[in-house]
Scaffold this active site. Structure first.
Site, PDB file in Angstrom:
ATOM      1  N   ASN A  71     -11.052  -4.521 -17.867  1.00  0.00           N
ATOM      2  CA  ASN A  71     -11.321  -5.490 -18.935  1.00  0.00           C
ATOM      3  C   ASN A  71      -9.998  -5.940 -19.551  1.00  0.00           C
ATOM      4  O   ASN A  71      -9.363  -5.201 -20.298  1.00  0.00           O
ATOM      5  CB  ASN A  71     -12.227  -4.855 -19.983  1.00  0.00           C
ATOM      6  CG  ASN A  71     -12.622  -5.829 -21.086  1.00  0.00           C
ATOM      7  OD1 ASN A  71     -12.094  -6.945 -21.170  1.00  0.00           O
ATOM      8  ND2 ASN A  71     -13.543  -5.418 -21.931  1.00  0.00           N
ATOM      9  N   HIS A 125       0.810  -1.228   0.000  1.00  0.00           N
ATOM     10  CA  HIS A 125       0.000   0.000   0.000  1.00  0.00           C
ATOM     11  C   HIS A 125       0.840   1.273   0.000  1.00  0.00           C
ATOM     12  O   HIS A 125       0.365   2.343  -0.407  1.00  0.00           O
ATOM     13  CB  HIS A 125      -0.928  -0.023   1.219  1.00  0.00           C
ATOM     14  CG  HIS A 125      -2.148   0.842   1.098  1.00  0.00           C
ATOM     15  ND1 HIS A 125      -2.276   1.854   0.166  1.00  0.00           N
ATOM     16  CD2 HIS A 125      -3.303   0.848   1.820  1.00  0.00           C
ATOM     17  CE1 HIS A 125      -3.449   2.442   0.319  1.00  0.00           C
ATOM     18  NE2 HIS A 125      -4.096   1.849   1.307  1.00  0.00           N
TER      19      HIS A 125
END
Length: 451
Positions: free
Chosen positions: A380, A166
């Protein structure tokens, strides 16, 4: 809400983890993280997961090969992610851009997407199989900054899972990286949004000077909050348009225009407080994670992929939260968000340097992160949009995620983790609130039955 089906994946065949390196030579240099990036609260690994259905058009394309190639190309532009963290004086983190690469796991599972049923929400079933924790890979220093596992399902669907250090990026930055990967799959040679490092923008001033209140970093001691994870229940709740409209109706007229995030967060904070049954005089906190990119003048560069989030706090006694209407907590949530300014962020960076990069406090705190704008649902890789995409679990933060439920209804999925008795009370509080709304002429559907 029905319980997810059990034992979905009885066998996963994993290849040996490999390192994927940039497809072209990249600079070898040392790049400091910002003083927002390397605070203790961000020295953690965050898991993201995406489920994709079988697409006949991609029948002859191997998802592992496709994603590996896109990853290698993308790392040319995001080359610090292929490096390793080092720790300098005063715990300052730096990235050595070594080009060593990110960890990649290829796997096959004996399950179909259909076997997951409607359990595609956190906590993700069989997460340890779909995102294998490679021994020795999960540390902060001298470890890969990114781990990706692509699992082929026997139906032809795929699971794309990722674990990110992170300190390198927030949700917005990670979205930028993944979007670039998707563009590479589709034939792009460079990302449409060029990555920007420029972590110096969020370095502490010289000399550092804390100019704002930062109760999120208060050092509090309360053993009552130290409930082991094994004694907690992790659930997800779906709020569709009718649910959110019903909640909005609980707010005073002058606040009904507020954002869905504000209204839903204020409502859940109140229900959660009631469920925890604290002493009425106990100070309860809401910590709202705010993307501060546009709070700067000028705004941060569009391609900035580091952490630029504020952990802003509002506080009230448990009695005040429980006794007052939704308008009370809603006002506090809005105030917490408004507190995050450019000066606030600079003050946080200064505080990190002065106080040794402390962890934000979770004592009597409800930490909320809105990832609906992170656009994970748009990722996608050639197999269409995912059936679910977002955080794989929410043990610490409560995430708000874009989600389509079993009825095809679009709404917001909220993760919550509470001590088991409190979770039971929370569900009762939620159910009774919606029943009251329905009896009052509303048409709300209880989120407990919506997943």
């Amino acid at each position: 809400m029905a319980a997810p089906p059990t034992p979905l994946v009885s066998k996963v065949t994993r290849r040996e983890p490999v390192l994927i390196t940039p497809s072209e030579p990249t600079p070898h240099e040392l790049k400091p993280l910002s003083d927002i990036d390397d605070q203790d609260g961000l020295r953690v690994q965050i898991p993201i997961i995406c489920f994709y259905s079988y697409d006949p058009a991609m029948q002859r394309r191997d998802p592992v090969k496709v994603i590996k190639e896109a990853l290698a190309k993308t790392l040319v532009f995001f080359y610090p992610l292929a490096g390793r963290l080092r720790e300098g004086p005063k715990r300052k983190l730096l990235v050595e851009c070594t080009g060593e690469g990110v960890l990649f796991i290829e796997a096959d599972a004996d399950a179909t997407l259909e076997q997951f049923g409607h359990a595609l929400y956190p906590p993700i079933p069989c997460l340890e199989d779909l995102l294998f924790d490679v021994p020795g890979s999960g540390g902060m220093i001298n470890c890969p900054l990114l781990l990706i596992q692509v699992t082929r399902l026997k139906c032809g669907g795929i699971v794309f899972a990722l674990r990110l250090n992170h300190t390198m990026s927030d949700a917005t930055g990670l979205n930028q990286f993944l979007s670039a990967m998707c563009e590479m799959v589709q034939g792009a040679h460079t990302p449409s949004i060029q990555p920007v490092w420029e972590r110096h923008i969020l370095m502490a001033r010289n000399p550092p000077q804390v100019t704002c209140s930062h109760h999120e970093y208060d050092q509090l001691d309360d053993t009552a909050d130290n409930v082991p994870l094994t004694m907690k229940t992790h659930r997800s709740f779906f709020f569709g348009p009718a649910d959110i409209s019903a909640i909005r109706g609980l707010a005073p007229p002058h606040l009904r225009h507020c954002s869905t995030f504000d209204v839903l967060t204020a409502f859940l904070w109140r229900c959660r407080t009631i469920a925890l049954q604290p002493n009425p005089n106990d100070e309860m906190r809401i910590i709202v994670i705010v993307n501060a990119r546009n709070r700067f003048n000028p705004p941060l560069p569009r391609g900035y992929y580091g952490n630029c989030t504020g952990y802003s706090v509002a506080m009230a006694s448990a009695g005040e939260i429980s006794r007052n209407s939704l308008g009370f907590t809603l006002g506090l949530v809005r105030k917490a968000k408004a507190n995050v300014t450019e000066e606030y962020m600079r003050s946080v960076a200064d505080l990190m340097v002065i106080k040794g990069r402390p962890w934000y406090t979770m004592v009597r705190s409800y930490l909320v992160s809105d990832v609906t704008r992170a656009m994970f649902a748009e990722m996608n890789f050639g197999w269409g949009k995912p059936k679910f995409a977002g955080p794989a679990k929410g043990n610490v933060a409560s995430f708000q995620i874009l989600y389509r439920n079993k009825n095809g209804e679009d709404g917001i999925l909220v993760t919550l983790c509470l001590p088991t008795p409190a979770m039971e009370r929370f569900e009762k509080e939620l159910d009774s609130t919606f029943k009251e709304q329905s009896n009052g002429g509303g048409n709300a559907i209880s989120p407990l039955s919506s997943l």
